[in-house]
Structure formats: structure tokens, C-alpha cells
Design a protein around this motif. Structure first.
Motif, mmCIF file in Angstrom:
data_model
loop_
_atom_site.group_PDB
_atom_site.id
_atom_site.type_symbol
_atom_site.label_atom_id
_atom_site.label_comp_id
_atom_site.label_asym_id
_atom_site.label_seq_id
_atom_site.Cartn_x
_atom_site.Cartn_y
_atom_site.Cartn_z
ATOM 1 N N GLN A 44 -6.426 -89.500 17.029
ATOM 2 C CA GLN A 44 -6.022 -89.781 15.655
ATOM 3 C C GLN A 44 -5.695 -88.506 14.893
ATOM 4 O O GLN A 44 -6.439 -87.527 14.940
ATOM 5 C CB GLN A 44 -7.128 -90.541 14.916
ATOM 6 N N THR A 45 -4.579 -88.510 14.220
ATOM 7 C CA THR A 45 -4.196 -87.426 13.325
ATOM 8 C C THR A 45 -3.645 -88.047 12.045
ATOM 9 O O THR A 45 -3.235 -89.206 12.022
ATOM 10 C CB THR A 45 -3.111 -86.520 13.943
ATOM 11 N N LEU A 46 -3.631 -87.252 10.986
ATOM 12 C CA LEU A 46 -3.057 -87.666 9.714
ATOM 13 C C LEU A 46 -1.962 -86.700 9.316
ATOM 14 O O LEU A 46 -2.031 -85.504 9.621
ATOM 15 C CB LEU A 46 -4.132 -87.711 8.617
ATOM 16 N N GLY A 47 -0.973 -87.212 8.630
ATOM 17 C CA GLY A 47 0.088 -86.361 8.122
ATOM 18 C C GLY A 47 -0.345 -85.631 6.869
ATOM 19 O O GLY A 47 -1.529 -85.619 6.502
ATOM 20 N N PRO A 48 0.580 -85.009 6.169
ATOM 21 C CA PRO A 48 0.244 -84.262 4.960
ATOM 22 C C PRO A 48 -0.329 -85.171 3.881
ATOM 23 O O PRO A 48 -0.007 -86.358 3.811
ATOM 24 C CB PRO A 48 1.593 -83.665 4.526
ATOM 25 N N ASP A 49 -1.197 -84.601 3.054
ATOM 26 C CA ASP A 49 -1.849 -85.381 1.993
ATOM 27 C C ASP A 49 -0.898 -85.471 0.801
ATOM 28 O O ASP A 49 -1.011 -84.737 -0.175
ATOM 29 C CB ASP A 49 -3.170 -84.727 1.594
ATOM 30 N N LEU A 50 0.045 -86.397 0.905
ATOM 31 C CA LEU A 50 1.095 -86.549 -0.102
ATOM 32 C C LEU A 50 1.118 -87.978 -0.613
ATOM 33 O O LEU A 50 1.232 -88.927 0.167
ATOM 34 C CB LEU A 50 2.462 -86.194 0.484
ATOM 35 N N ASP A 51 1.006 -88.126 -1.926
ATOM 36 C CA ASP A 51 1.198 -89.421 -2.583
ATOM 37 C C ASP A 51 2.603 -89.466 -3.165
ATOM 38 O O ASP A 51 3.067 -88.473 -3.742
ATOM 39 C CB ASP A 51 0.211 -89.608 -3.742
ATOM 40 N N LEU A 52 3.259 -90.600 -3.004
ATOM 41 C CA LEU A 52 4.507 -90.838 -3.717
ATOM 42 C C LEU A 52 4.215 -91.848 -4.808
ATOM 43 O O LEU A 52 3.765 -92.962 -4.539
ATOM 44 C CB LEU A 52 5.591 -91.380 -2.781
ATOM 45 N N ILE A 53 4.457 -91.449 -6.055
ATOM 46 C CA ILE A 53 4.264 -92.331 -7.198
ATOM 47 C C ILE A 53 5.651 -92.670 -7.736
ATOM 48 O O ILE A 53 6.419 -91.776 -8.095
ATOM 49 C CB ILE A 53 3.428 -91.659 -8.298
ATOM 50 N N VAL A 54 5.957 -93.948 -7.787
ATOM 51 C CA VAL A 54 7.309 -94.343 -8.185
ATOM 52 C C VAL A 54 7.232 -95.510 -9.153
ATOM 53 O O VAL A 54 6.473 -96.457 -8.956
ATOM 54 C CB VAL A 54 8.156 -94.696 -6.938
ATOM 55 N N ALA A 55 8.000 -95.404 -10.228
ATOM 56 C CA ALA A 55 8.098 -96.513 -11.175
ATOM 57 C C ALA A 55 8.743 -97.708 -10.493
ATOM 58 O O ALA A 55 9.689 -97.563 -9.717
ATOM 59 C CB ALA A 55 8.911 -96.093 -12.397
ATOM 60 N N VAL A 56 8.220 -98.890 -10.762
ATOM 61 C CA VAL A 56 8.717 -100.098 -10.115
ATOM 62 C C VAL A 56 10.177 -100.327 -10.506
ATOM 63 O O VAL A 56 10.536 -100.297 -11.688
ATOM 64 C CB VAL A 56 7.862 -101.311 -10.508
ATOM 65 N N VAL A 57 11.005 -100.528 -9.497
ATOM 66 C CA VAL A 57 12.418 -100.829 -9.708
ATOM 67 C C VAL A 57 12.737 -102.130 -8.968
ATOM 68 O O VAL A 57 11.832 -102.837 -8.529
ATOM 69 C CB VAL A 57 13.319 -99.675 -9.210
ATOM 70 N N LYS A 58 14.009 -102.435 -8.837
ATOM 71 C CA LYS A 58 14.411 -103.690 -8.210
ATOM 72 C C LYS A 58 13.886 -103.795 -6.781
ATOM 73 O O LYS A 58 13.685 -102.794 -6.093
ATOM 74 C CB LYS A 58 15.931 -103.816 -8.221
ATOM 75 N N LYS A 59 13.702 -105.034 -6.346
ATOM 76 C CA LYS A 59 13.071 -105.327 -5.058
ATOM 77 C C LYS A 59 13.668 -104.531 -3.905
ATOM 78 O O LYS A 59 12.934 -103.893 -3.133
ATOM 79 C CB LYS A 59 13.190 -106.827 -4.769
ATOM 80 N N SER A 60 14.987 -104.555 -3.756
ATOM 81 C CA SER A 60 15.611 -103.901 -2.605
ATOM 82 C C SER A 60 15.376 -102.401 -2.624
ATOM 83 O O SER A 60 15.178 -101.776 -1.567
ATOM 84 C CB SER A 60 17.116 -104.198 -2.570
ATOM 85 N N ARG A 61 15.360 -101.815 -3.822
ATOM 86 C CA ARG A 61 15.161 -100.365 -3.914
ATOM 87 C C ARG A 61 13.704 -99.988 -3.671
ATOM 88 O O ARG A 61 13.417 -98.967 -3.042
ATOM 89 C CB ARG A 61 15.663 -99.858 -5.263
#
Length: 237
Positions: free
Chosen positions: A71-88
Motif C-alpha cells: 500500500q502506498t498513498l499519493g501526495p496529500d492534496l485536497d481539491l476543493i471545487v465549487a459545485v457546478v453542473k453535473k457533467s462538469r
């Protein structure tokens, strides 16, 4: 070789029952048969070679053979994104998983005009992307929360790369610490002035520019994660 994300613990010789949908995928789509091999992972116990030990009327049983990657983990990165349309939103989650984000945190800003999301659908997209990219974990997808709420409870040890459409420093010169980090992408209408003022005043925030063009939220998320990965991510490993 086919990779499958499962939930049970993975130990030598253990029997694992995939979901009915996964079993149908293995036997009806990929045409695997008794004794055929595949790879499985659960985000905790590394990656294992397994074989189809039983084919039942409603599913299959896998037998674990041996661990092929710890087991390994990737970089400790959060992506925070404002909710947009479903497909996006779905595109953003898929690409966040492909680009190594550990978590995707959905947020509601002053100008967010879409608040309902299907977390089960987003979880499924993240799992599929993890299976296809070879990563050993699946990014967590968090319920939407108001931006003020996120900032009120922020751990200052995590730096926040705030992508400001009104201007900021180039990512290559602004990102000087290895992490942990979070990337914040705003709504299609941009951040409200009071949100931008608060973000720029926070001691853990770095305002960055993604170039001279106004990008859609999904494009901005991909561009920001790519630039971050190129500077302090795990692409050099």
C-alpha cells in the motif's frame, strides 16, 4: 490486467465476493472465466493478484493469491471545487482521481447556483478512475459544505492554493513548500468580492493565476492540479 476495487480486507488465500455489478463486468463484459487472473485493491492492503475461484448464478468468488504491490498513498492534496453542473463535476472528480488528489471537497459559494450532487455517482466515477490509473487508493468525495464553514474549521498546517481569476502569482513561484496542500476552484461566476477578500487575508492562503484566459471550472481544476503536480507533486517518483 483488469484491476478491481473491493471493500473486504485482503489477506493470502482469502475469498472475496465482488458486487453483483462487478461480477457481471468480469464475466459478461470482460469475459473472464474460472481460473482467470485479475488484480484487486481496497485502498488499505496494497494490490493483490486474484483468480476467479467460483462462478455462481449471481456473482463470482475471487481467491487472493499474493500481494504484488504494498500500500502506498499519493501526495496529500485536497481539491476543493465549487459545485457546478453535473457533467462538469463528474469530469472534475474523474480527473482529480487520475491526477492523484487524495480528496475532493465540494463547496458552496455565494455564486454557486447548483447545490445538489449525487455522491454515489461521484464515488463510482472516482473508483473507476482509480482502477484505470493504477493508483492504490480512491479519493474521498465529501458532501458539499459552505465555503465559510470550510474556512472556519481550516487546519492552518495545510496550505491553500487559491486560484483567483482576478490575478495572482504564477504557480511555479508561489508554491515553495511540499505540503500538505489544497487547491480551491471557484464557481463559473467567480468568487464574490467578500470571499476573495477573506481568502487573500488568510495566512495559509496563496493566491495564484492560471494565466490570461478565463477558464471553466473543470478546465481550471485540471490545469491547477497539473501545475501543482509539476512543482511539488509525485510526478518525479
Amino acid at each position: 490486467m483488469i484491476r478491481l476495487h473491493v471493500t473486504p480486507d485482503l489477506t493470502p488465500g482469502a475469498a472475496v465476493a465482488p458486487t453483483l455489478d462487478q461480477s457481471r463486468y468480469l464475466t459478461q463484459v470482460m469475459r473472464l472465466k474460472l481460473g482467470d487472473a485479475l488484480l484487486v485493491f481496497n485502498g488499505r492492503d496494497g494490490e493483490w493478484r486474484a483468480t476467479i475461484a467460483e462462478v455462481l448464478k449471481k456473482g463470482v468468488i475471487l481467491k487472493l493469491e499474493d500481494q504484488v504491490r504494498p500500500q502506498t498513498l499519493g501526495p496529500d492534496l485536497d481539491l476543493i471545487v465549487a459545485v457546478v453542473k453535473k457533467s462538469r463535476v463528474e469530469t472534475i472528480v474523474e480527473k482529480a482521481a487520475e491526477l492523484g488528489a487524495r480528496r475532493v471537497r465540494l463547496t458552496i459559494t455565494r455564486r454557486t447556483n447548483v447545490e445538489h450532487v449525487r455522491l454515489d455517482r461521484l464515488d463510482a466515477i472516482a473508483i473507476e478512475a482509480a482502477e484505470q490509473t493504477g493508483r492504490l487508493d480512491v479519493p474521498a468525495i465529501e458532501d458539499p459544505a459552505k465555503l465559510d464553514t470550510l474556512l472556519d474549521s481550516w487546519d492552518p498546517a495545510r496550505r491553500l492554493m487559491f486560484c483567483d481569476e482576478t490575478g495572482g502569482a504564477p504557480v511555479a513561484s508561489a508554491i515553495t513548500e511540499p505540503g500538505p496542500w489544497a487547491i480551491l476552484i471557484g464557481p463559473e461566476g467567480g468568487f464574490a468580492p467578500e470571499e476573495r477578500d477573506r481568502l487573500r487575508a488568510l495566512p495559509f492562503t496563496t493566491a495564484v493565476s492560471l494565466g490570461p484566459r478565463v477558464l471553466r471550472a473543470d478546465t481550471a481544476a485540471i490545469a491547477a492540479m497539473t501545475l501543482w503536480q509539476a512543482v511539488v507533486g509525485d510526478w518525479e517518483r
